[in-house]
Design a protein around this motif. Structure first.
Motif, PDB file in Angstrom:
ATOM      1  N   ASN A 230       0.800  -1.251  -0.135  1.00 30.75           N
ATOM      2  CA  ASN A 230      -0.001  -0.161   0.070  1.00 30.75           C
ATOM      3  C   ASN A 230       0.887   1.244  -0.156  1.00 30.75           C
ATOM      4  O   ASN A 230       1.882   1.529   0.789  1.00 30.75           O
ATOM      5  CB  ASN A 230      -0.881  -0.092   1.278  1.00 30.75           C
ATOM      6  CG  ASN A 230      -2.070   1.179   1.201  1.00 30.75           C
ATOM      7  OD1 ASN A 230      -2.277   1.591   0.103  1.00 30.75           O
ATOM      8  ND2 ASN A 230      -2.078   1.539   2.302  1.00 30.75           N
ATOM      9  N   ARG A 231       0.529   2.140  -0.931  1.00 31.29           N
ATOM     10  CA  ARG A 231       1.416   3.572  -1.250  1.00 31.29           C
ATOM     11  C   ARG A 231       2.899   3.317  -0.907  1.00 31.29           C
ATOM     12  O   ARG A 231       3.420   4.062  -0.221  1.00 31.29           O
ATOM     13  CB  ARG A 231       0.926   4.532  -0.185  1.00 31.29           C
ATOM     14  CG  ARG A 231      -0.785   4.493  -0.309  1.00 31.29           C
ATOM     15  CD  ARG A 231      -1.281   5.754   0.597  1.00 31.29           C
ATOM     16  NE  ARG A 231      -0.780   7.183   0.496  1.00 31.29           N
ATOM     17  CZ  ARG A 231       0.156   7.642   0.965  1.00 31.29           C
ATOM     18  NH1 ARG A 231       0.682   7.199   2.220  1.00 31.29           N
ATOM     19  NH2 ARG A 231       0.569   8.899   0.811  1.00 31.29           N
ATOM     20  N   GLN A 232       3.389   2.373  -1.590  1.00 31.31           N
ATOM     21  CA  GLN A 232       4.762   1.629  -1.207  1.00 31.31           C
ATOM     22  C   GLN A 232       5.843   2.898  -1.450  1.00 31.31           C
ATOM     23  O   GLN A 232       6.673   2.994  -0.676  1.00 31.31           O
ATOM     24  CB  GLN A 232       4.962   0.420  -1.835  1.00 31.31           C
ATOM     25  CG  GLN A 232       6.695   0.178  -1.659  1.00 31.31           C
ATOM     26  CD  GLN A 232       6.950  -1.357  -1.940  1.00 31.31           C
ATOM     27  OE1 GLN A 232       5.771  -2.260  -2.156  1.00 31.31           O
ATOM     28  NE2 GLN A 232       8.059  -1.848  -2.217  1.00 31.31           N
ATOM     29  N   VAL A 233       5.539   3.366  -2.657  1.00 31.10           N
ATOM     30  CA  VAL A 233       6.712   4.210  -3.151  1.00 31.10           C
ATOM     31  C   VAL A 233       6.745   5.606  -2.125  1.00 31.10           C
ATOM     32  O   VAL A 233       7.721   6.090  -1.801  1.00 31.10           O
ATOM     33  CB  VAL A 233       6.927   4.770  -4.769  1.00 31.10           C
ATOM     34  CG1 VAL A 233       7.560   5.752  -5.062  1.00 31.10           C
ATOM     35  CG2 VAL A 233       6.929   3.524  -5.561  1.00 31.10           C
ATOM     36  N   ARG A 234       5.710   6.180  -1.952  1.00 28.66           N
ATOM     37  CA  ARG A 234       5.569   7.353  -1.054  1.00 28.66           C
ATOM     38  C   ARG A 234       6.077   7.168   0.217  1.00 28.66           C
ATOM     39  O   ARG A 234       6.887   7.662   0.848  1.00 28.66           O
ATOM     40  CB  ARG A 234       3.945   7.767  -1.054  1.00 28.66           C
ATOM     41  CG  ARG A 234       3.439   8.326  -2.418  1.00 28.66           C
ATOM     42  CD  ARG A 234       1.996   8.609  -2.190  1.00 28.66           C
ATOM     43  NE  ARG A 234       1.423   8.705  -3.312  1.00 28.66           N
ATOM     44  CZ  ARG A 234       1.536  10.193  -4.000  1.00 28.66           C
ATOM     45  NH1 ARG A 234       2.224  11.101  -3.491  1.00 28.66           N
ATOM     46  NH2 ARG A 234       0.982  10.459  -5.275  1.00 28.66           N
TER      47      ARG A 234
END
Ligand code: URA
Length: 234
Positions: free
Chosen positions: A185-189
């Protein structure tokens, strides 16, 4: 089964669009023009514009979308936000997004009705590479990026090693291409947040060899046979 449901399940059209096709007299059951609300049995022969629709066979559909920000990646939203489904042309049947891009993130999204391929593309054990262009606030150094490359802790679990390189850096911002093989979930951010950096803009630019090239924000096109075969083999 109702004729509109039948057409939707075969991937011919959404139920609403199927109703329009029926009302326009384009659908026949056993040689007779179908009426709205008509039922179909397994032994019936259904035709659309004179072409038979095979019973028991579901047409596979694959689309690529350049998802804009401010749109949610799900089939419906209980908070009334705009969904990716609302960006699809009327002719598209029942498809669903493969994996998720968060509300603020834009870029390459695949939609399909093929559950097996969707599962394969999103399952972390298959390590499908997904590349993002991230714009980070302020300057970044190789040393900063090494922390991202070697993995950071998210919810007590380290992210896998990943590839990342600086495309451009100046005092105001740094553009980074980052390729991850997981889809948390929302890994890069969250990976950049974990090293104290803020992602100002995030766009997925590729999944494997499949690129977003040629699609404006909000645009959708059907994948080619070659692209579908490629995704199935990934
Ligand atoms: N990483 C994110 O932070 N957001 C996405 O939508 C995809 C990957």
């Amino acid at each position: 089964m109702r004729i509109n449901k039948f057409l939707a399940e075969k991937g011919v059209a959404s139920r609403r669009h199927a109703d329009e096709m029926i009302a326009a007299g384009r659908v026949q059951i056993n040689g007779v023009v179908a009426t709205l609300g008509a039922s179909v049995e397994e032994t019936d022969e259904v035709f659309l514009d004179g072409q038979p629709i095979a019973q028991g066979e579901k047409k596979e559909e694959f689309y690529i979308m350049n998802k804009p920000k401010g749109v949610i990646c799900s089939v419906s939203d209980d908070r009334g936000r705009k969904t990716v489904m609302q960006l699809l042309p009327e002719t598209v049947g029942r498809v669903f997004p493969v994996g998720r891009l968060d509300y603020e993130t834009e870029g390459l999204l695949i939609l399909t009705n093929d559950g097996d391929t969707a599962y394969r593309l999103t399952h972390p054990s298959n390590e499908i590479p997904k590349t993002y262009m991230a714009r980070i606030e302020g300057t970044m150094t190789e040393k900063d990026l090494n922390r991202i490359r070697s993995g950071v802790e998210l919810d007590g679990v380290m992210t896998k090693k990943c590839k990342a390189h600086i495309v451009e850096t100046n005092k105001a911002y740094t553009k980074v291409h980052i390729t991850i093989t997981e889809g948390r979930n929302r890994q890069v951010r969250r990976m950049f947040e974990a090293i104290g950096r803020n992602v100002e803009f995030l766009k997925r630019i590729s999944i494997g060899k499949l690129k977003l090239t040629g699609l404006d924000r909000g645009q959708v096109r059907a994948l080619t046979e070659e692209e579908i075969l490629y995704l199935k083999g990934l």
